[in-house]
Design a protein around this motif. Structure first.
Motif, PDB file in Angstrom:
ATOM      1  N   GLN A 155    -105.113  63.137 100.876  1.00 57.12           N
ATOM      2  CA  GLN A 155    -104.054  62.754 100.589  1.00 57.12           C
ATOM      3  C   GLN A 155    -103.386  62.649  98.918  1.00 57.12           C
ATOM      4  OE1 GLN A 155    -102.327  59.584 102.681  1.00 57.12           O
ATOM      5  NE2 GLN A 155    -103.462  59.734 104.634  1.00 57.12           N
ATOM      6  N   HIS A 182     -98.214  58.431 102.786  1.00 51.73           N
ATOM      7  CA  HIS A 182     -97.829  57.873 103.927  1.00 51.73           C
ATOM      8  C   HIS A 182     -97.023  56.525 103.684  1.00 51.73           C
ATOM      9  CE1 HIS A 182    -102.100  55.779 103.505  1.00 51.73           C
ATOM     10  NE2 HIS A 182    -101.239  55.531 102.266  1.00 51.73           N
ATOM     11  N   SER A 184     -97.766  53.693 104.949  1.00 49.52           N
ATOM     12  CA  SER A 184     -98.685  52.753 104.879  1.00 49.52           C
ATOM     13  C   SER A 184     -98.527  51.646 103.466  1.00 49.52           C
ATOM     14  CB  SER A 184    -100.097  52.968 105.128  1.00 49.52           C
ATOM     15  OG  SER A 184    -100.487  53.514 106.220  1.00 49.52           O
ATOM     16  N   GLN A 187     -96.628  48.449 104.125  1.00 52.51           N
ATOM     17  CA  GLN A 187     -97.498  47.472 104.436  1.00 52.51           C
ATOM     18  C   GLN A 187     -97.771  46.551 103.393  1.00 52.51           C
ATOM     19  OE1 GLN A 187    -101.044  47.968 106.570  1.00 52.51           O
ATOM     20  NE2 GLN A 187    -100.572  49.785 107.420  1.00 52.51           N
ATOM     21  N   ARG A 208     -97.232  65.550 101.427  1.00 51.30           N
ATOM     22  CA  ARG A 208     -98.587  66.250 101.542  1.00 51.30           C
ATOM     23  C   ARG A 208     -98.651  67.456 100.910  1.00 51.30           C
ATOM     24  NH1 ARG A 208    -101.306  63.408 106.126  1.00 51.30           N
ATOM     25  NH2 ARG A 208    -100.503  61.275 105.988  1.00 51.30           N
ATOM     26  N   GLN A 222     -92.630  59.368 108.673  1.00 53.38           N
ATOM     27  CA  GLN A 222     -93.546  58.651 109.503  1.00 53.38           C
ATOM     28  C   GLN A 222     -92.756  57.366 109.525  1.00 53.38           C
ATOM     29  OE1 GLN A 222     -97.006  57.876 107.015  1.00 53.38           O
ATOM     30  NE2 GLN A 222     -98.165  59.645 108.141  1.00 53.38           N
ATOM     31  N   GLU A 224     -94.190  53.339 110.047  1.00 50.01           N
ATOM     32  CA  GLU A 224     -95.301  52.518 109.793  1.00 50.01           C
ATOM     33  C   GLU A 224     -95.006  51.286 110.621  1.00 50.01           C
ATOM     34  OE1 GLU A 224     -97.655  53.487 108.143  1.00 50.01           O
ATOM     35  OE2 GLU A 224     -98.742  51.718 108.114  1.00 50.01           O
ATOM     36  N   PHE A 262    -109.931  54.612 109.806  1.00 48.55           N
ATOM     37  CA  PHE A 262    -108.930  54.615 108.866  1.00 48.55           C
ATOM     38  C   PHE A 262    -109.302  53.619 107.751  1.00 48.55           C
ATOM     39  CE2 PHE A 262    -106.394  56.088 112.322  1.00 48.55           C
ATOM     40  CZ  PHE A 262    -105.874  57.359 111.627  1.00 48.55           C
ATOM     41  N   PHE A 264    -107.968  51.303 105.982  1.00 50.00           N
ATOM     42  CA  PHE A 264    -107.250  50.027 106.228  1.00 50.00           C
ATOM     43  C   PHE A 264    -107.083  49.370 107.232  1.00 50.00           C
ATOM     44  CE2 PHE A 264    -103.926  53.106 107.410  1.00 50.00           C
ATOM     45  CZ  PHE A 264    -104.312  54.231 106.690  1.00 50.00           C
ATOM     46  N   THR A 265    -107.746  49.891 108.470  1.00 47.84           N
ATOM     47  CA  THR A 265    -107.919  49.098 109.769  1.00 47.84           C
ATOM     48  C   THR A 265    -109.157  49.120 110.220  1.00 47.84           C
ATOM     49  OG1 THR A 265    -107.096  51.202 110.819  1.00 47.84           O
ATOM     50  CG2 THR A 265    -105.640  49.318 110.702  1.00 47.84           C
ATOM     51  N   GLY A 290    -101.937  56.949 114.163  1.00 49.29           N
ATOM     52  CA  GLY A 290    -103.164  56.173 113.904  1.00 49.29           C
ATOM     53  C   GLY A 290    -102.576  54.705 114.176  1.00 49.29           C
ATOM     54  N   CYS A 291    -103.822  53.998 114.321  1.00 49.89           N
ATOM     55  CA  CYS A 291    -103.635  52.444 114.494  1.00 49.89           C
ATOM     56  C   CYS A 291    -104.789  51.625 114.273  1.00 49.89           C
ATOM     57  CB  CYS A 291    -102.633  52.079 115.762  1.00 49.89           C
ATOM     58  SG  CYS A 291    -103.608  52.605 117.088  1.00 49.89           S
ATOM     59  N   GLY A 292    -104.504  50.341 114.212  1.00 50.10           N
ATOM     60  CA  GLY A 292    -106.094  49.618 114.250  1.00 50.10           C
ATOM     61  C   GLY A 292    -105.526  48.182 113.999  1.00 50.10           C
ATOM     62  N   ALA A 313    -101.816  47.265 112.697  1.00 53.08           N
ATOM     63  CA  ALA A 313    -100.875  48.369 111.892  1.00 53.08           C
ATOM     64  C   ALA A 313    -100.853  49.406 112.764  1.00 53.08           C
ATOM     65  CB  ALA A 313    -101.362  48.537 110.572  1.00 53.08           C
ATOM     66  N   PHE A 314     -99.875  50.358 112.598  1.00 47.81           N
ATOM     67  CA  PHE A 314     -99.768  51.462 113.090  1.00 47.81           C
ATOM     68  C   PHE A 314     -99.106  52.505 112.316  1.00 47.81           C
ATOM     69  CE2 PHE A 314     -96.617  48.996 115.316  1.00 47.81           C
ATOM     70  CZ  PHE A 314     -95.429  49.831 115.146  1.00 47.81           C
ATOM     71  N   GLY A 315     -99.245  53.956 112.564  1.00 44.90           N
ATOM     72  CA  GLY A 315     -98.308  54.795 111.811  1.00 44.90           C
ATOM     73  C   GLY A 315     -98.410  56.193 112.734  1.00 44.90           C
TER      74      GLY A 315
HETATM   75  N1  DAH Z   1    -101.327  56.216 107.048  1.00 45.41           N
HETATM   76  C1  DAH Z   1    -102.191  57.137 108.179  1.00 45.41           C
HETATM   77  C2  DAH Z   1    -101.588  58.563 108.077  1.00 45.41           C
HETATM   78  O1  DAH Z   1    -100.896  58.744 107.190  1.00 45.41           O
HETATM   79  C3  DAH Z   1    -101.595  56.622 109.740  1.00 45.41           C
HETATM   80  C4  DAH Z   1    -101.883  55.238 110.069  1.00 45.41           C
HETATM   81  C5  DAH Z   1    -103.187  55.240 110.624  1.00 45.41           C
HETATM   82  C6  DAH Z   1    -101.181  54.300 109.912  1.00 45.41           C
HETATM   83  C7  DAH Z   1    -103.690  53.900 110.980  1.00 45.41           C
HETATM   84  C8  DAH Z   1    -101.704  52.871 110.213  1.00 45.41           C
HETATM   85  C9  DAH Z   1    -102.807  52.824 110.665  1.00 45.41           C
HETATM   86  O2  DAH Z   1    -100.987  51.835 109.679  1.00 45.41           O
HETATM   87  O3  DAH Z   1    -103.281  51.631 111.094  1.00 45.41           O
HETATM   88  O4  DAH Z   1    -102.690  59.272 108.237  1.00 45.41           O
END
Ligand code: DAH
Length: 346
Positions: A155, A182, A184, A187, A208, A222, A224, A262, A264-265, A290-292, A313-315
């Protein structure tokens, strides 16, 4: 002779106002001035007129001819006016209010984003926003992705020129600016601006260095999500996502969390969805994002006490969800502004 000429003139005078078609005019004119017309007959008869009467007769005929031709001119003007009126339609009353413009419609991506917003709003999330031009710190470092981290390569791309004016983006040290890769980043911005507990989603544009094809675009969207509270667990994450997919894709839709990575998770998951409601796409796992659970290092970066607070968090990709919902097979349709495509979402 004079009576005959007068009769022809009267006939022409009476006929002209009733003529509304060019072909009718030509046909009528032929009966008067055509090779076998009445006026032509009189002209032909001149040869039988005694020589001494001819000048006076000729003068008389010419006078009538001029008057008849004036009626022809008038007839042609009438026809021109009628044809113009037919072309521009009924007369316009400029004092009337203007007619309603054709109703517009929201772009399918906006419609999808709003649906997503609505679903999350119902369970207490608010919508947060962040800038599209970011510093590396918000995009990577604060999200536990230091400069030498391999996850950054993918990225670490669209940098802004050194002298670009970035409005109110805060500049930290000598950092470079980047088009955010992204959402994120939001956040981090949210956690710096507000104290937990927090519950936000952040839909928005990301960039990207991707070559455009049916599933890739250098610019896409996206959404978030960030949820911080005391004792938040993966069960809460799964419950929120299950609710989301059931609202968007209908009853019976479910979520699978597939272990992944990821920065950040921790732990991290790929977020997959399966639904019985989507024709050909039914009953198979489809990746949404994605998430975590928020990595304590991210909390450290923004000064949140990770002993006290936990979160998830998730995206997710907005295009991805719109494509699944509407059976769209090429992401480029969203950006081509082809009304044949866009009107299907009215
Ligand atoms: N930022 C990631 C991406 O663009 C997606 C993502 C994954 C966001 C996991 C999240 C996360 O908040 O927990 O590929």
């Amino acid at each position: 002779m004079k009576e005959q000429l007068q009769a022809i003139l009267t006939e022409v005078e009476n006929a002209i106002p009733g003529i509304v078609k060019r072909s009718d005019f030509e046909a009528f004119k032929a009966t008067i001035s055509g090779p076998k017309g009445k006026l032509t007959d009189i002209l032909k008869g001149m040869k039988n007129v005694p020589k001494e009467d001819r000048p006076a007769m000729g003068k008389l005929i010419n006078e009538y001819k001029t008057q008849i031709e004036a009626f022809y001119t008038q007839a042609l003007e009438n026809l021109d006016a009628l044809e113009l009126a037919a072309l521009i339609g009924p007369p316009i009353d400029p004092s009337l209010p203007s007619p309603d413009p054709a109703p517009g419609l929201l772009h399918p991506l906006t419609q999808t984003r709003r649906r997503m917003d609505d679903v999350f709003r119902k369970i207490g999330f608010t919508v947060a926003e962040g800038p599209e031009v970011e510093t590396e710190w918000f995009c990577f470092d604060a999200l536990n992705t230091p400069e030498d981290h391999p996850a950054r390569d993918e990225q670490d791309t669209l940098f802004m020129p050194e002298d670009a004016k970035m409005g109110n983006v805060s500049k930290r040290g000598e950092e470079r600016y980047i088009l955010r890769s992204h959402t994120s980043t939001v956040q981090i911005r949210t956690m710096l601006a507000e104290k937990p507990p927090l519950r936000i989603i952040s839909p928005g544009r990301v960039f990207r260095r991707d070559t455009s094809d049916a599933t890739h675009s250098a610019n896409f969207h996206q959404c978030e999500g960030l949820y911080i509270d005391r004792e938040v667990t993966i069960k809460d994450l799964k419950a929120v996502l299950d609710y989301f997919v059931a609202e968007i894709f209908g009853k019976g839709s479910k979520v699978r969390l597939r272990p992944s990575f990821f920065p950040f998770t921790e732990p991290s998951f790929e977020l997959d969805m399966m639904t019985p409601n989507l024709g050909k796409l039914s009953n198979q796992w489809i990746e949404l994002g994605g998430c975590g659970m928020v990595d304590p290092k991210v909390f450290d970066a923004v000064g949140i006490n990770s002993g006290k607070w936990t979160g998830f968090a998730f995206g997710m990709g907005v295009e991805r969800i719109a494509m699944i919902l509407h059976g769209i097979d090429d992401i480029r349709h969203f950006y081509n502004n082809d009304l044949r495509f866009l009107r299907q979402f009215a």
